[in-house]
Design a protein around this motif. Structure first.
Motif, mmCIF file in Angstrom:
data_model
loop_
_atom_site.group_PDB
_atom_site.id
_atom_site.type_symbol
_atom_site.label_atom_id
_atom_site.label_comp_id
_atom_site.label_asym_id
_atom_site.label_seq_id
_atom_site.Cartn_x
_atom_site.Cartn_y
_atom_site.Cartn_z
ATOM 1 N N GLY A 286 -27.508 29.128 -7.833
ATOM 2 C CA GLY A 286 -28.930 29.084 -7.502
ATOM 3 C C GLY A 286 -29.803 29.146 -8.740
ATOM 4 N N GLY A 287 -29.412 29.948 -9.736
ATOM 5 C CA GLY A 287 -30.183 30.022 -10.972
ATOM 6 C C GLY A 287 -30.200 28.709 -11.722
ATOM 7 N N ALA A 288 -29.063 27.996 -11.711
ATOM 8 C CA ALA A 288 -29.010 26.695 -12.390
ATOM 9 C C ALA A 288 -29.965 25.701 -11.754
ATOM 10 C CB ALA A 288 -27.579 26.150 -12.364
ATOM 11 N N VAL A 289 -29.987 25.660 -10.423
ATOM 12 C CA VAL A 289 -30.876 24.726 -9.725
ATOM 13 C C VAL A 289 -32.342 25.127 -9.915
ATOM 14 C CG1 VAL A 289 -31.540 23.828 -7.469
ATOM 15 C CG2 VAL A 289 -29.121 24.096 -8.041
ATOM 16 N N ALA A 290 -32.620 26.422 -9.755
ATOM 17 C CA ALA A 290 -34.010 26.883 -9.837
ATOM 18 C C ALA A 290 -34.581 26.665 -11.233
ATOM 19 C CB ALA A 290 -34.097 28.356 -9.450
ATOM 20 N N SER A 291 -33.888 27.149 -12.259
ATOM 21 C CA SER A 291 -34.415 26.993 -13.619
ATOM 22 C C SER A 291 -34.199 25.594 -14.152
ATOM 23 C CB SER A 291 -33.755 28.014 -14.552
ATOM 24 O OG SER A 291 -34.222 29.314 -14.285
ATOM 25 N N GLY A 292 -33.195 24.887 -13.609
ATOM 26 C CA GLY A 292 -32.917 23.548 -14.112
ATOM 27 C C GLY A 292 -33.998 22.548 -13.783
ATOM 28 N N PHE A 293 -34.575 22.658 -12.566
ATOM 29 C CA PHE A 293 -35.640 21.688 -12.268
ATOM 30 C C PHE A 293 -36.674 22.177 -11.271
ATOM 31 C CE2 PHE A 293 -32.192 20.561 -9.384
ATOM 32 C CZ PHE A 293 -32.815 20.372 -8.172
ATOM 33 N N LEU A 294 -36.320 23.012 -10.303
ATOM 34 C CA LEU A 294 -37.295 23.386 -9.277
ATOM 35 C C LEU A 294 -38.496 24.114 -9.862
ATOM 36 C CD1 LEU A 294 -35.069 24.577 -6.289
ATOM 37 C CD2 LEU A 294 -36.392 22.471 -6.473
ATOM 38 N N LEU A 295 -38.260 25.205 -10.581
ATOM 39 C CA LEU A 295 -39.368 26.002 -11.098
ATOM 40 C C LEU A 295 -40.162 25.240 -12.148
ATOM 41 C CD1 LEU A 295 -37.580 29.458 -11.397
ATOM 42 C CD2 LEU A 295 -39.213 28.733 -9.654
ATOM 43 N N ALA A 296 -39.468 24.499 -13.010
ATOM 44 C CA ALA A 296 -40.176 23.758 -14.059
ATOM 45 C C ALA A 296 -41.116 22.725 -13.461
ATOM 46 C CB ALA A 296 -39.168 23.078 -14.991
ATOM 47 N N ASN A 297 -40.682 22.035 -12.416
ATOM 48 C CA ASN A 297 -41.526 21.008 -11.807
ATOM 49 C C ASN A 297 -42.657 21.607 -10.981
ATOM 50 O OD1 ASN A 297 -40.199 18.773 -12.842
ATOM 51 N ND2 ASN A 297 -38.758 18.664 -11.149
#
Length: 871
Positions: free
Chosen positions: A421-432
């Motif tokens: 979940g951290g990879a997905v969240a910090s990888g693109f969800l939160l940044a976008n």
């Protein structure tokens, strides 16, 4: 009667060494596998984040399932672990073939080379997840089995877990460092995977011969000596029943959830800080290795130290876990305070020039150590705290040996699920959705809030209060300084620069910065200058990079442009009137910036009906495209940038060749100030390994010069009569005259060297391949000042022109061609004189050349740039 491990002292050291080898092999493989995934997905930040999540999901499933299997099977843990390690090694060795098959399936699923559709992504993500799933499942299963072998009694579970995790993670840190700095540049991807497989086989051998089966299994109430000698068991008096330690209380699910949050935060920090720190380093292939190695070293340190510390603390174990999670969040936020100072501290690290000045020949080692130092400054404390969670949680949860595998597996699975979940969240969800700061703030806040659920009321309130205070104290991004690195940070930038455009997304930061005194606008991506509007007209105009390949082709109709930038090169292509231009650009913010802030420079080219912009990585587009292009223009890319290997490799150029129509050409533009001559020879050799005909052409001439490699399957022979007909178009000639291409002779004077000269240049050079990405690993080490390097390369390149004539002109008299060729050489000689700090000689070279050829527009433009007006 259930059996549990009783590891002998002489076997324990071997098991710990096996755990170290296992961690090293796993990280070597992980780094290499991510490279293969990068080849499949291009530079798609979304896909790579999703695949990181799949990697962690495989670890989670393996930890959970193998942990349960290890507890109930009659198979000895030693034998199970040996088989797992051998299976991992086999998959490591076979994985290049498997990833190649996934890439082929993905190309088949791509429909027409457009933007990614659902089927294509399903095939890419699904296929890669399957290939990743089996070895990561097995890797996840090693942790509970190792701990079953290492743990002789429940009360030592935390200590053994801390030591195992520390050594395994330290091995992982060594593997990550070796993969990035030694193995990939020295051995290539495939051989590095063979080495990773060998490390796992070595781990299997250590387990097999350093943990004898007779000593590994001891039932409660049995005499180990009888077992080891093969005799009958002599029953001992059963131990007095003891109550399970009151460690968990009524919160077992909360402990597991907290460990999952720890995984979420740890992976989120790793992904987010890896992106943010590269903005201030060089955005090179080495930066990710530095961040990953530093994070793993911190995690290993925290895991090793925690068992020693927690026995000396009066607080209960659950309270200690709550304190660790609170500190993880607060230290992550505090790291943002340090990052806010990086624009003032680290601008010089984005080139090697200052390092060469300060450290001489040791500049590369010094620069690497400085980058490691700043990375540890930011990451050491939060990563150590993340590492501390594993032995703490293990000590809390493990209270009996028969269920050790199941419980360790459950804990590891929860942590790995959180990491996914951290990879997905910090990888693109939160940044976008919320910007790059949120990729740190959200995981940090989640960690603090989770800690509050574990702590007593007053420390919980203190943690939340600390979170609120830090959120209030941490300043917002200084967007201007985050977007610019080409001025001294001690200057009052607000008086010199204005930020006209700013976007944050999963690809990083895109900005348009205006230098106010000169009214120059710069397109900047991840703090690296991409293009500006100050070089319109004359020799530096990037329209030439579109004009020249279009004019060299007999009849260009369908054109592919790779890379948009400010859109000036695409405008140059459009000036020649093709039927359609497909432009591939991976960063949506670049397209937006080009349309909104460089419309005058690109003449609104993105609004033209014959121009189609495809938001996709070039390699993925080429792999699935069905069109056959007359001209493919590969615009300038920073060779030092991470990911550049995908667009300088033989496999990439072969994809370009497959997309050419009969008689088509590929033009690769190369920045002379960012490559050494050996690297230029490598690129020439790479192109020649795919195309039988390669010639060199000047693109833009100056201290930041660009030279193009024009490659084709058929001999390049511009048709003089067709060129003459084109130059009969007055509107076209008027546009070409603005960039000093107003005649056939001026166009052909950009020729540098033909097939034979390029073959001699490339002789003995090794081609750049997906397996051996030479350019990406060599370019960041260049220590020559960029302007000097550009001129020196121009001088070296110009010497190749001796004895060569432009293609198709050997028997044709083209008026003034010889004079224009001499003018080019005079311009380069003048640049060399300027580089030698001899402006008088430079001016004299230009005066002499103008006296011999007063109408040459290149000479007049160059002299005017130097001296205001030509004499």
């Amino acid at each position: 009667m259930p059996l549990h491990p009783k590891t002998r002292p002489e076997g324990r050291a071997g098991l710990l060494l096996a755990a170290t080898f296992s961690g090293a092999g796993a990280l070597v493989a992980e780094v290499i596998w991510l490279r293969y995934l990068h080849l499949i997905f291009g530079t798609s930040a979304y896909a790579i984040a999703m695949l990181m999540a799949c990697f962690m999901l495989g670890l989670a499933l393996g930890s959970w399932h193998v942990g349960r299997v290890a507890d109930r099977l009659g198979l000895a843990p030693r034998a199970l672990l040996v088989r797992i390690q051998i299976a991992i090694a086999a998959f490591m060795a076979l994985s290049p073939l498997l990833y190649r098959a996934v890439a082929a399936l993905a190309a088949m699923a791509t429909r027409g080379g457009g933007e990614s559709d659902l089927l294509e992504q399903i095939v890419r993500v699904g296929g890669s997840a399957v290939v990743l799933g089996i070895p990561t499942y097995l890797m996840g299963g090693t942790t509970p089995v190792f701990l079953k072998l290492l743990t002789p009694e429940a009360r030592r579970a935390g200590r053994e877990a801390g030591l195992y995790y520390a050594l395994n993670t330290m091995g992982a840190a060594g593997g990550a460092f070796a993969a990035g700095f030694v193995l990939m540049p020295g051995m290539g991807l495939r051989n590095s995977l063979f080495l990773a497989a060998a490390l796992n086989l070595a781990s299997a051998a250590l387990v097999r011969w350093r943990a004898p089966v007779a000593a590994a299994l001891v039932a409660p109430g049995m005499d180990e000596r009888k077992i080891s000698h093969g005799g009958k068991s002599a029953a001992k008096p059963p131990p007095k029943p003891q109550a399970a330690p009151a460690r968990i209380g009524a919160k077992p699910a909360l402990i597991v959830l907290a460990f999952g949050v720890s995984g979420f935060v740890g992976m989120g920090y790793e992904v987010a800080f890896a992106r943010l720190l590269t903005f201030f380093f060089r955005d090179s292939v080495y930066d990710f290795t530095i961040v990953l190695t530093a994070f793993l070293c911190g995690a290993a340190l925290g895991s090793a130290a925690t068992p020693l510390v927690m026995r000396r603390l009066r607080a209960g174990l659950v309270t200690q876990l709550g304190i660790v999670l609170a500190l993880v969040g607060l230290c992550g936020l505090a790291a943002l305070l340090i990052l806010n100072r990086f624009p003032y501290w680290l601008n010089e690290l984005q080139t090697n020039t200052a390092l060469v000045r300060d450290y001489g020949e040791s500049y590369w080692t010094a620069g690497t150590m400085i980058r490691f130092g700043y990375t540890f400054l930011v990451l050491l404390v939060p990563s150590s705290l993340c590492g501390a969670a594993f032995p703490l949680v293990t000590t809390i949860v493990i209270d009996e040996l028969p269920s050790l595998g199941r419980r360790v597996g459950l804990l590891s699975a929860a942590n790995a699920l959180g990491a996914a979940g951290g990879a997905v969240a910090s990888g693109f969800l939160l940044a976008n959705l919320m910007g790059l700061r949120a990729t740190i703030i959200v995981p940090a806040a989640l960690s603090v809030l989770t800690s509050a659920a574990l702590l007593r009321p007053w420390p919980a309130r203190a943690a939340v209060l600390g979170l609120a205070l830090l959120l209030a104290v941490v300043p917002a991004w200084d967007r201007l300084r985050m977007s610019s690195s080409f001025l001294d940070p001690s200057q009052a930038l607000e008086d010199l620069l204005a930020l006209r455009f700013y976007r944050e997304d999963a690809y990083g930061i895109t900005g348009v910065v205006e230098l106010l005194p000169f009214q120059r606008r710069y397109l900047v991506t991840n703090r690296l200058y991409a293009q500006n509007n100050s070089d319109m007209m004359g020799l530096e105009d990037h329209r030439r990079l579109g004009h020249i390949p279009m004019l060299l082709h007999r009849d260009p109709r369908l054109v592919l442009a790779v890379g948009l930038g400010a859109g000036v090169t695409v405008r140059g292509i459009a000036d020649l009137g093709p039927s359609r231009i497909d432009c591939v650009e991976i960063m949506p913010a670049v397209v937006e910036a080009a349309a909104a802030h460089f419309r005058a420079e690109n003449d609104g080219v993105l609004e033209r009906p014959n121009v189609r912009v495809v938001r996709k990585d070039a390699r993925g587009y080429l792999a699935g495209a069905t069109e056959r292009y007359d001209v493919i223009v590969l615009d300038i890319l920073h060779p030092m940038s991470s990911g550049s290997s995908t667009v300088f490799s033989r496999e990439y150029y072969d994809l370009c060749r497959q997309r050419l129509a009969a008689g088509g050409i590929v033009c690769q533009w190369l920045p002379m100030h960012q490559l050494t001559m050996p690297q230029l020879r490598t690129i020439a050799a790479t192109l020649r390994s795919v195309f039988p005909h390669v010639s060199l052409w000047y693109g833009t001439i100056g201290e930041l010069a660009v030279v193009g490699c024009v490659a084709s399957s058929e001999p390049l022979a511009p048709d003089a009569s067709r060129l003459a007909a084109r130059y009969g178009d007055d509107d076209l000639v008027r546009r070409l005259e603005e960039v000093n291409l107003g005649s056939v002779a001026l166009l052909l004077s950009h020729f540098v060297a033909g097939d034979d000269a390029v073959a001699a240049m490339a002789a003995g050079a090794r081609a750049d391949t997906d397996d051996r990405p030479l350019i990406e690993f060599a370019a960041p080490k260049i220590g020559v000042q960029p302007r000097r390097l550009g001129v020196e390369n121009l001088l070296e390149i110009s010497r190749l022109a001796h004895g060569d004539a432009p293609p198709g002109t050997g028997d044709i008299n083209i008026p003034r061609l010889a004079a224009h060729l001499r003018a080019k050489r005079a311009i380069i000689e003048g640049l060399a004189a300027g580089l030698a700090d001899d402006p008088g000689r430079q001016a004299q070279i230009y005066r002499d050349a103008l006296a011999a050829d007063p109408e040459n527009p290149d000479l007049r433009y160059t002299f005017q740039s130097l001296n205001g007006r030509p004499d």
